[in-house]
Design a protein around this motif. Structure first.
Motif, mmCIF file in Angstrom:
data_model
loop_
_atom_site.group_PDB
_atom_site.id
_atom_site.type_symbol
_atom_site.label_atom_id
_atom_site.label_comp_id
_atom_site.label_asym_id
_atom_site.label_seq_id
_atom_site.Cartn_x
_atom_site.Cartn_y
_atom_site.Cartn_z
ATOM 1 N N SER A 96 -6.880 12.689 -4.989
ATOM 2 C CA SER A 96 -6.649 11.339 -5.503
ATOM 3 C C SER A 96 -6.249 11.325 -6.971
ATOM 4 O O SER A 96 -5.397 10.524 -7.370
ATOM 5 N N ASN A 120 0.828 -1.202 0.000
ATOM 6 C CA ASN A 120 0.000 0.000 0.000
ATOM 7 C C ASN A 120 0.861 1.250 0.000
ATOM 8 O O ASN A 120 1.702 1.440 0.879
ATOM 9 N N SER A 144 -8.287 0.985 -5.581
ATOM 10 C CA SER A 144 -7.723 -0.100 -4.764
ATOM 11 C C SER A 144 -7.312 0.393 -3.379
ATOM 12 O O SER A 144 -6.665 -0.354 -2.639
ATOM 13 N N ASN A 145 -7.652 1.649 -3.078
ATOM 14 C CA ASN A 145 -7.282 2.240 -1.790
ATOM 15 C C ASN A 145 -5.768 2.324 -1.651
ATOM 16 O O ASN A 145 -5.204 2.118 -0.590
ATOM 17 N N TRP A 146 -5.102 2.603 -2.786
ATOM 18 C CA TRP A 146 -3.674 2.883 -2.877
ATOM 19 C C TRP A 146 -2.785 1.647 -2.816
ATOM 20 O O TRP A 146 -1.581 1.757 -2.557
#
Length: 605
Positions: free
Chosen positions: A340, A221, A379-381
């Motif tokens: 983002s 991540n 992908s939430n980073w």
């Protein structure tokens, strides 16, 4: 830096020095030189011709899953871009799989930590702590004044990391580790020389844990990585945030975490100088502690923290981070990642320039970068889904993206050592001094001379070839490095000894063993052998004319019928103890491999 040569000047120099026996007006030279200035060109790997093809940039292939041929060339392309060189066993393994399974395997990183670097220096520089030869130094703190041992441990760390790259597995682990290091670097010497307590005696330990941070989860991540990095002792010292206080603010790290590590400097990244000032206030008060203890840490010291509310610009929606002490850092990182689109597109451009090509035009921006960025943010980073989508895409395997990248020094040196099966691991594994000094030779003598070495970066932006417009990868090639690249390769075929601690390691390509990796029928047929070596060593095919010329001047010893090679090879096989027959085939194989590796195309991938 030495005066930079463009690709045309490089290839003119290379051709003049090393290709005097090939026809003038080399069509591949013309093809590649045009590719730099007029955009990438499509070119069939099997139907090579000397004319420019009709289809030119922009490259329109996108991220749809690749459904074309999956063969040696595609598998080699994947292996070279995701690792340093490759072993034939890796290629053979990938060829038993589908493209999808091959990529899955490349991305299936084993996060088990390798055995740590050890004291291999004791024989010539006794450890000032009395640490035993062969012992792990990473958990052995040094007292103030023991500067010499810290320097030896830095050497050990650099050497060990070179060894990790040479001994990489089939996955992307090492290539991705060094992606992160070039993108978010610390210079080992700068950390050592930082004007803070115990840096001169324990910087090797925190430099080790900094690289370990990347290697432990290289496809993990990104946001988590940024948070960990932000207070890592090595980064605290490297960009001086250790000295950032409310009375004496230091904006260095505050600027770079936005400009270099997350938001970039693109047209959508509109943070202001006010944001840098406010970020420095948020980041004030963090202090490295226990650097001379078992586990160095970074803790928050409220007495050094700027306690006012921090007002950011309209770019950050006029966010106010109120005084809340240590948690302000997490709020700040959340605020950055709230942008983002900016963050995701910037990171995907950096990944693209590292793994695919430096040129990102409007078409590639819209068909590759933007959709990758959406995957990244969704992908939430997590990085893994981005890599998965990229390496399975039509775009990645597009012929326009093969043979266009100048190899970095790591790709050239480590890749050549691995591909030609050279003994980067010494014969006696217990002779640690010899082992580490062999790795030292390749990192500090060879790679340093080519302007890239482990632990040494020119500045916080990393190595210039990965980010600097307009030349990017051409910065690897200049009046200093060109000759050194070819000297390195030539010496691998001429052979030389590295002798350390009573152990001699012979660096010389085992010519017969190299070709005997291939099917026996290929070895006996000079046309097939030339073709196989070209497939194995070059990113795209050569013309039939060029392959015939190479065959005649190497395997056939300037004769014109294939019998001259087949007969010599069969004679050797019939009696491998016959030194005359062995010498004959060795000489011809050497001529073949030297010719191929002296081609400018070997410098590409």
């Amino acid at each position: 830096m030495s005066k930079t040569l463009n690709r045309r000047k490089l290839f003119n120099l290379v051709l003049k020095s090393f290709k005097s026996n090939l026809p003038k007006g080399d069509p591949l030279f013309e093809k590649y030189s045009r590719k730099v200035f007029n955009g990438r060109k499509y070119q069939s790997a099997t139907n090579f011709n000397n004319r420019l093809t009709d289809r030119v940039a922009p490259v329109t292939s996108g991220l749809n899953v690749y459904s074309g041929t999956w063969g040696k060339q595609e598998a080699i392309h994947l292996l070279k871009r995701t690792g340093y060189g490759f072993k034939k066993v890796d290629l053979d393994s990938l060829l038993t799989m589908s493209m999808t399974d091959a990529v899955n395997g490349i991305l299936a990183v084993d996060t088990t930590a390798p055995a740590p670097p050890v004291n291999a220096y004791n024989n010539y520089s006794p450890d000032e702590n009395g640490l035993a030869y062969g012992a792990d130094w990473t958990n052995d703190p040094l007292e103030r004044g023991k500067f010499n041992t810290n320097s030896r441990r830095i050497d050990s760390l650099e050497q060990w990391n070179l060894g990790q790259a040479c001994n990489q597995d089939r996955t992307i682990k090492e290539k991705m580790t060094w992606f992160w290091y070039h993108f978010i670097p610390v210079d080992f010497e700068t950390v050592r020389a930082a004007p803070f307590p115990n840096s001169g005696t324990n910087s090797a330990r925190i430099s080790h844990t900094y690289i370990k941070m990347f290697r432990d989860n290289p496809t993990g991540n990104f946001k988590t990585l940024i948070r960990t990095m932000a207070t890592h002792p090595a980064m605290m010292y490297y960009l001086n945030n250790h000295a950032n206080t409310k009375k004496s603010p230091d904006e260095n790290f505050a600027r770079e975490i936005m400009e270099l590590f997350t938001l970039g400097k693109g047209p959508l990244s509109k943070y202001t100088e006010v944001d840098v000032v406010q970020a420095a206030k948020v980041l004030s008060g963090w202090r490295v502690e226990d650097l001379d203890g078992a586990i160095p840490v970074t803790n928050f010291d409220v007495t050094n923290h700027e306690e006012s509310d921090k007002q950011f610009s309209a770019f950050f929606n006029n966010t106010i981070i109120k005084n809340s002490g240590a948690t302000e850092l997490d709020e700040f990182i959340d605020m950055i990642f709230s942008k983002s689109q900016v963050v995701s597109e910037y990171i995907c451009r950096r990944l693209y320039r590292y793994f695919v090509y430096y040129d990102i035009d409007d078409t590639i921006e819209s068909t590759v970068i933007v959709p990758l960025a959406k995957t990244f943010a969704a992908s939430n980073w997590d990085i893994l889904p981005v890599l998965d989508q990229l390496f399975k895409s039509q775009h990645f395997y597009d012929m326009a993206n093969r043979g266009v990248f100048i190899k970095s020094p790591f790709d050239l040196v480590i890749g050549s050592l691995r591909t030609f099966n050279l003994p980067y691991n010494v014969a006696d594994a217990t002779n640690l001094e010899a082992q580490y000094r062999v790795w030292h030779y390749f990192n500090n003598t060879i790679c340093t001379g080519l302007e890239q070495s482990i632990g040494k970066v020119p500045n916080v932006s990393g190595w210039v070839a990965y980010y600097q417009n307009p030349s990017f990868h051409e910065y690897w090639i200049n009046s200093s490095t060109t000759q050194k690249r070819f000297d390195f390769l030539n010496r691998l075929f001429n052979g030389y000894n590295l002798t350390y601690n009573g152990l001699t390691t012979r660096m010389e390509v085992d010519l017969i063993a190299f070709v005997q990796q291939f099917d026996p029928a290929i070895c006996a047929d000079p046309d097939l052998l030339v073709a196989e070596c070209i497939t194995y060593l070059l990113p795209i095919d050569l013309s039939t004319e060029q392959k015939d010329l190479i065959k005649i001047e190497s395997l056939l010893s300037n004769q014109v019928t294939n019998y001259y090679w087949t007969s010599a090879w069969n004679s050797y096989l019939s009696d491998t103890s016959n030194t005359t027959n062995k010498k004959t085939v060795q000489t011809r194989i050497k001529s073949l491999l030297v010719t191929i590796t002296q081609l400018a195309e070997y410098e590409l991938m």
